[in-house]
Write a protein that holds these residues in place. Sequence first.
Motif, mmCIF file in Angstrom:
data_model
loop_
_atom_site.group_PDB
_atom_site.id
_atom_site.type_symbol
_atom_site.label_atom_id
_atom_site.label_comp_id
_atom_site.label_asym_id
_atom_site.label_seq_id
_atom_site.Cartn_x
_atom_site.Cartn_y
_atom_site.Cartn_z
ATOM 1 N N LEU A 149 21.117 20.846 8.175
ATOM 2 C CA LEU A 149 21.231 20.890 6.575
ATOM 3 C C LEU A 149 19.903 22.022 6.156
ATOM 4 O O LEU A 149 18.636 21.202 6.335
ATOM 5 N N ARG A 150 20.169 22.969 5.316
ATOM 6 C CA ARG A 150 19.001 23.747 4.984
ATOM 7 C C ARG A 150 18.963 23.414 3.572
ATOM 8 O O ARG A 150 19.898 23.865 2.904
ATOM 9 N N LEU A 151 17.738 22.918 2.988
ATOM 10 C CA LEU A 151 17.527 22.599 1.599
ATOM 11 C C LEU A 151 16.069 22.949 1.134
ATOM 12 O O LEU A 151 15.238 22.833 2.052
ATOM 13 N N PRO A 152 15.926 23.325 0.081
ATOM 14 C CA PRO A 152 14.445 23.516 -0.523
ATOM 15 C C PRO A 152 13.970 22.354 -0.980
ATOM 16 O O PRO A 152 13.352 22.329 -1.947
ATOM 17 N N CYS A 153 13.996 21.364 -0.345
ATOM 18 C CA CYS A 153 13.391 19.929 -0.655
ATOM 19 C C CYS A 153 12.039 19.828 0.038
ATOM 20 O O CYS A 153 11.649 18.674 -0.331
ATOM 21 N N GLY A 154 11.634 20.411 0.919
ATOM 22 C CA GLY A 154 10.213 20.041 1.663
ATOM 23 C C GLY A 154 10.443 18.693 2.199
ATOM 24 O O GLY A 154 11.627 18.284 2.694
ATOM 25 N N ASP A 155 9.262 18.084 2.083
ATOM 26 C CA ASP A 155 9.304 16.403 2.456
ATOM 27 C C ASP A 155 9.495 15.578 1.452
ATOM 28 O O ASP A 155 9.065 14.360 1.252
ATOM 29 N N GLY A 156 9.900 16.296 0.075
ATOM 30 C CA GLY A 156 10.126 15.388 -1.075
ATOM 31 C C GLY A 156 11.082 14.341 -0.836
ATOM 32 O O GLY A 156 11.906 14.287 -0.186
ATOM 33 N N LEU A 157 10.775 13.161 -1.675
ATOM 34 C CA LEU A 157 11.465 12.024 -1.723
ATOM 35 C C LEU A 157 12.492 11.729 -2.736
ATOM 36 O O LEU A 157 12.257 12.111 -4.048
ATOM 37 N N GLU A 158 13.751 11.326 -2.225
ATOM 38 C CA GLU A 158 14.770 10.735 -3.192
ATOM 39 C C GLU A 158 15.410 9.267 -3.099
ATOM 40 O O GLU A 158 15.684 9.247 -1.917
ATOM 41 N N PRO A 159 15.250 8.526 -4.088
ATOM 42 C CA PRO A 159 15.786 7.363 -3.941
ATOM 43 C C PRO A 159 17.431 7.209 -4.137
ATOM 44 O O PRO A 159 17.854 6.557 -5.045
ATOM 45 N N PHE A 160 18.095 7.590 -3.249
ATOM 46 C CA PHE A 160 19.629 7.878 -3.198
ATOM 47 C C PHE A 160 20.279 6.438 -3.855
ATOM 48 O O PHE A 160 19.851 5.561 -3.199
ATOM 49 N N ILE A 161 21.144 6.766 -4.665
ATOM 50 C CA ILE A 161 21.927 5.471 -4.817
ATOM 51 C C ILE A 161 23.472 5.373 -4.387
ATOM 52 O O ILE A 161 24.038 6.538 -4.357
ATOM 53 N N ASP A 162 23.936 4.398 -4.044
ATOM 54 C CA ASP A 162 25.259 4.265 -3.768
ATOM 55 C C ASP A 162 26.345 4.099 -4.843
ATOM 56 O O ASP A 162 26.103 3.306 -5.796
ATOM 57 N N ALA A 163 27.053 5.298 -4.908
ATOM 58 C CA ALA A 163 28.390 5.158 -5.745
ATOM 59 C C ALA A 163 28.913 3.922 -6.253
ATOM 60 O O ALA A 163 29.304 3.627 -7.434
ATOM 61 N N GLU A 164 29.043 2.917 -5.317
ATOM 62 C CA GLU A 164 29.576 1.687 -5.422
ATOM 63 C C GLU A 164 28.815 0.827 -6.481
ATOM 64 O O GLU A 164 29.181 0.078 -6.870
ATOM 65 N N ASP A 165 27.503 1.061 -6.198
ATOM 66 C CA ASP A 165 26.410 0.320 -7.211
ATOM 67 C C ASP A 165 26.695 0.741 -8.586
ATOM 68 O O ASP A 165 26.610 0.037 -9.492
ATOM 69 N N ILE A 166 26.606 2.098 -8.635
ATOM 70 C CA ILE A 166 27.086 2.616 -10.105
ATOM 71 C C ILE A 166 28.278 2.053 -10.731
ATOM 72 O O ILE A 166 28.210 1.661 -11.908
ATOM 73 N N ALA A 167 29.241 2.076 -9.974
ATOM 74 C CA ALA A 167 30.596 1.228 -10.393
ATOM 75 C C ALA A 167 30.484 0.289 -10.557
ATOM 76 O O ALA A 167 31.154 -0.461 -11.419
ATOM 77 N N GLU A 168 29.712 -0.722 -9.941
ATOM 78 C CA GLU A 168 29.394 -1.968 -10.182
ATOM 79 C C GLU A 168 28.857 -2.582 -11.505
ATOM 80 O O GLU A 168 29.181 -3.206 -12.277
ATOM 81 N N VAL A 169 27.704 -1.556 -11.511
ATOM 82 C CA VAL A 169 27.201 -1.670 -12.712
ATOM 83 C C VAL A 169 28.043 -1.304 -14.077
ATOM 84 O O VAL A 169 28.081 -1.816 -15.009
ATOM 85 N N ALA A 170 28.771 -0.316 -14.129
ATOM 86 C CA ALA A 170 29.523 0.476 -14.911
ATOM 87 C C ALA A 170 30.642 -0.636 -15.540
ATOM 88 O O ALA A 170 30.860 -1.017 -16.450
#
Length: 281
Positions: A149-170
Motif C-alpha cells: 500500500l503506497r500512500l502519501p500519509c507518512g506516519d500520520g495517524l487516523e482514528p478509523f471508524i467502523d461503518a457499522e458504528d456509523i449505521a448504529e448512530v444513524a
Amino acid sequence: MRRANEHGPLLVVGSTGKTGRHVVERLRRLGEDVRPVSRSTSVRFDWFDEATWETAVSGARAAYLVDSQDENAGERMRAFAPFAVERGVERLVLLSARGWDDSGEPELLATENALKDSGAAWTILRPTWFMQGFTEDETLSAPVRAGELRLPCGDGLEPFIDAEDIAEVAAAVLTGGGHQETTYALSGPRALSMGEAVDTIAKATGRAIRYVPVSEEDYVAGLTAEGLPEEQARFVAKLFGWIRDGEDAHLSDGVQRVLGRAPRDFTAFVARAAAAGAWDD
Ligand SMILES: NC(=O)c1ccc[n+]([C@@H]2O[C@H](COP(=O)([O-])OP(=O)(O)OC[C@H]3O[C@@H](n4cnc5c(N)ncnc54)[C@H](OP(=O)(O)O)[C@@H]3O)[C@@H](O)[C@H]2O)c1
C-alpha cells in the motif's frame, strides 16, 4: 399546513453503499419499516433524476442521506431537502465527513448548509475515514490485497471508524429523540498510522503486506497513470495529506454520546473481515 408523516417508513438513500447497507440492516433489526433506495433498487432514486423523488419520499417519516458525492452535491441537496420536508419527511440525517469543517474549503460544507436551510429537523454525522475503506474501497483494498500500500500519509495517524458504528448512530438518530439540529463528529477509539493498520491486516491474514509512504507528487502521478483525472487525483492526495500532517488524528466522542458505549476497534474489524475472506485472492 404541512403534515408530518408520523407512521411512515424510514427512507435510506444510498442503501447499497458502505454505510447505507448497515443502516438498513440495523433498522430492520429494530423492527422498523425501511425503504432502501439508490439508482439500483426496486424503488429507484437518483439525485439527478427528480422524477424518481416523489415515490421515494412518499409517506416517509425520516431519511438517512448519502449525497451524490460530486461537485453538484450541495445544489442537489438544496433541491431535495425542501422537497422532502414539504411532503412530510420531517427528520433528515446527513452523512458528511469530519475533515470538511477544518478544510478551509467552504464548498465542502455545501450539503450540510443546504440541509440546515431546508426547514427539516436535521442531524449531521461527520465521521473520520471508514475502516471499510480497507475492504470495500479499491483505492485501499486492491493494493492491500496485492501486498503493498503506497500512500502519501507518512506516519500520520487516523482514528478509523467502523461503518457499522456509523449505521448504529444513524439508526438511533432516526428512531430516537433529542438529536435535532445537532452535528456529531464520529471517530474510532484510537488513531493508527497506515503502517499500523496494514500490519494489523497482515497479522490477521498471515499475508505479507507492507505500507510504503510516498510523496504527494508520486501518488498523484500513480493515480493519473491509472486513468484518474488529475483534479480528482489531487483531491484524494490532499485528503491523505491531512492524515500525514496530523490534522485528522484527534478522537471524537459522537459514538459515545449517541450510543453510550465506546466505538468498535480496528483489530476487531480486521478479525471479522479476515474471517469473511475480505483479503483472500
Ligand atoms: N469512505 C470514507 O472513509 C469516508 C469518510 C468520511 C465520510 N465519508 C462520506 O461518506 C459518503 C459515502 O457514503 P458511503 O460510503 O456509505 O457510500 P458509498 O459506499 O460510496 O455508496 C454510495 C451510495 O450512493 C448511491 N448512489 C451513488 N450515486 C447516486 C445517485 N446519483 N443517486 C442516488 N444514489 C446514488 C450508491 O448506489 P447506486 O450505485 O446503486 O446508486 C450507493 O448506495 C460520502 O459523502 C463521503 O464523503 C466517507
